[in-house]
Design a protein around this motif. Structure first.
Motif, PDB file in Angstrom:
ATOM      1  N   GLY A   6       0.797  -1.216   0.000  1.00  0.00           N
ATOM      2  CA  GLY A   6       0.000   0.000   0.000  1.00  0.00           C
ATOM      3  C   GLY A   6       0.827   1.263   0.000  1.00  0.00           C
ATOM      4  O   GLY A   6       2.037   1.252  -0.234  1.00  0.00           O
ATOM      5  N   ASN A   7       0.131   2.350   0.285  1.00  0.00           N
ATOM      6  CA  ASN A   7       0.704   3.684   0.287  1.00  0.00           C
ATOM      7  C   ASN A   7       0.412   4.343   1.629  1.00  0.00           C
ATOM      8  O   ASN A   7      -0.726   4.717   1.892  1.00  0.00           O
ATOM      9  N   GLN A  13       2.375  10.783  -1.461  1.00  0.00           N
ATOM     10  CA  GLN A  13       1.606   9.808  -2.231  1.00  0.00           C
ATOM     11  C   GLN A  13       2.258   9.541  -3.592  1.00  0.00           C
ATOM     12  O   GLN A  13       3.003  10.373  -4.111  1.00  0.00           O
ATOM     13  N   TYR A  19       0.507   1.918  -9.075  1.00  0.00           N
ATOM     14  CA  TYR A  19       1.467   1.129  -8.309  1.00  0.00           C
ATOM     15  C   TYR A  19       1.350   1.473  -6.832  1.00  0.00           C
ATOM     16  O   TYR A  19       0.815   2.509  -6.465  1.00  0.00           O
ATOM     17  N   SER A  20       1.864   0.584  -5.992  1.00  0.00           N
ATOM     18  CA  SER A  20       1.943   0.816  -4.557  1.00  0.00           C
ATOM     19  C   SER A  20       3.391   1.123  -4.206  1.00  0.00           C
ATOM     20  O   SER A  20       4.311   0.615  -4.841  1.00  0.00           O
ATOM     21  N   GLN A  21       3.580   1.935  -3.179  1.00  0.00           N
ATOM     22  CA  GLN A  21       4.924   2.368  -2.845  1.00  0.00           C
ATOM     23  C   GLN A  21       5.685   1.413  -1.934  1.00  0.00           C
ATOM     24  O   GLN A  21       6.910   1.380  -1.988  1.00  0.00           O
TER      25      GLN A  21
END
Length: 136
Positions: A6-7, A13, A19-21
Motif C-alpha cells: 500500500g501507500n 503519495q 502502483y503501490s509504494q
C-alpha cells in the motif's frame, strides 16, 4: 508471514495510481522486510532530485517504523552515468552507516521526461525493534 502492500497516508503519495509504494513482509519472528518502489522527485539537478528521493524514502520507511539505517539493498537508475558522483555525494549524506548492497544502472529515460534518477530500496527491520503497523 503476512504481506501488506500500500501507500502510507503519512508519506508523500505516489505519482500514479497504478502502483503501490511499499510492500511490507512480516515474518513470524517479528522481523520485517520493506520493499520500496522506485522513487523520483522534482528538481533541476541530479543532486536536487536525489535529495527529494531520499526524503521521500525516509518518510515511507518511517511510516513502517524503519529508518534509512535499515536499508540493506538499493537500486539506482541514472539517465546519465556521468552524474554518478553528484548522485553519490547526496546519497552518502542520507546513508551514513555501512553501505547497503547496491546496483546502479544507466537507462535511456525514466517514466517522467524530467526525471534523471530513480531509486528503489529494500529495508530489513529487526524483531528487537518495537513492531509498528503501517500508517495507512
Amino acid at each position: 508471514m503476512q504481506i501488506t502492500i500500500g501507500n502510507p497516508a503519512s508519506a508523500p503519495q505516489p505519482l500514479s495510481p497504478y502502483y503501490s509504494q511499499v510492500a511490507r513482509v512480516e515474518h513470524a519472528d517479528g522481523s520485517v522486510l520493506l520493499f520500496v518502489s522506485g522513487q523520483i522527485a522534482g528538481g533541476e539537478t541530479v543532486a536536487e532530485q536525489t535529495r527529494g528521493i531520499f526524503e521521500t524514502i525516509a518518510a515511507l520507511l518511517a511510516a513502517h517504523g524503519a529508518t534509512l539505517a535499515d536499508v540493506v539493498n538499493i537500486r539506482t537508475c541514472l539517465t546519465d552515468i556521468g552524474t554518478l558522483e553528484e548522485y553519490g555525494t547526496v546519497r552518502r549524506q542520507f546513508l551514513t552507516g555501512t553501505p547497503p548492497t547496491s546496483m546502479t544502472f544507466e537507462v535511456p529515460r525514466l517514466f517522467r521526461p524530467d526525471a534523471r534518477v530513480e531509486v528503489e530500496v529494500v529495508a530489513a527491520v529487526s524483531p528487537s525493534l518495537p513492531a509498528s503497523r503501517p500508517a495507512g
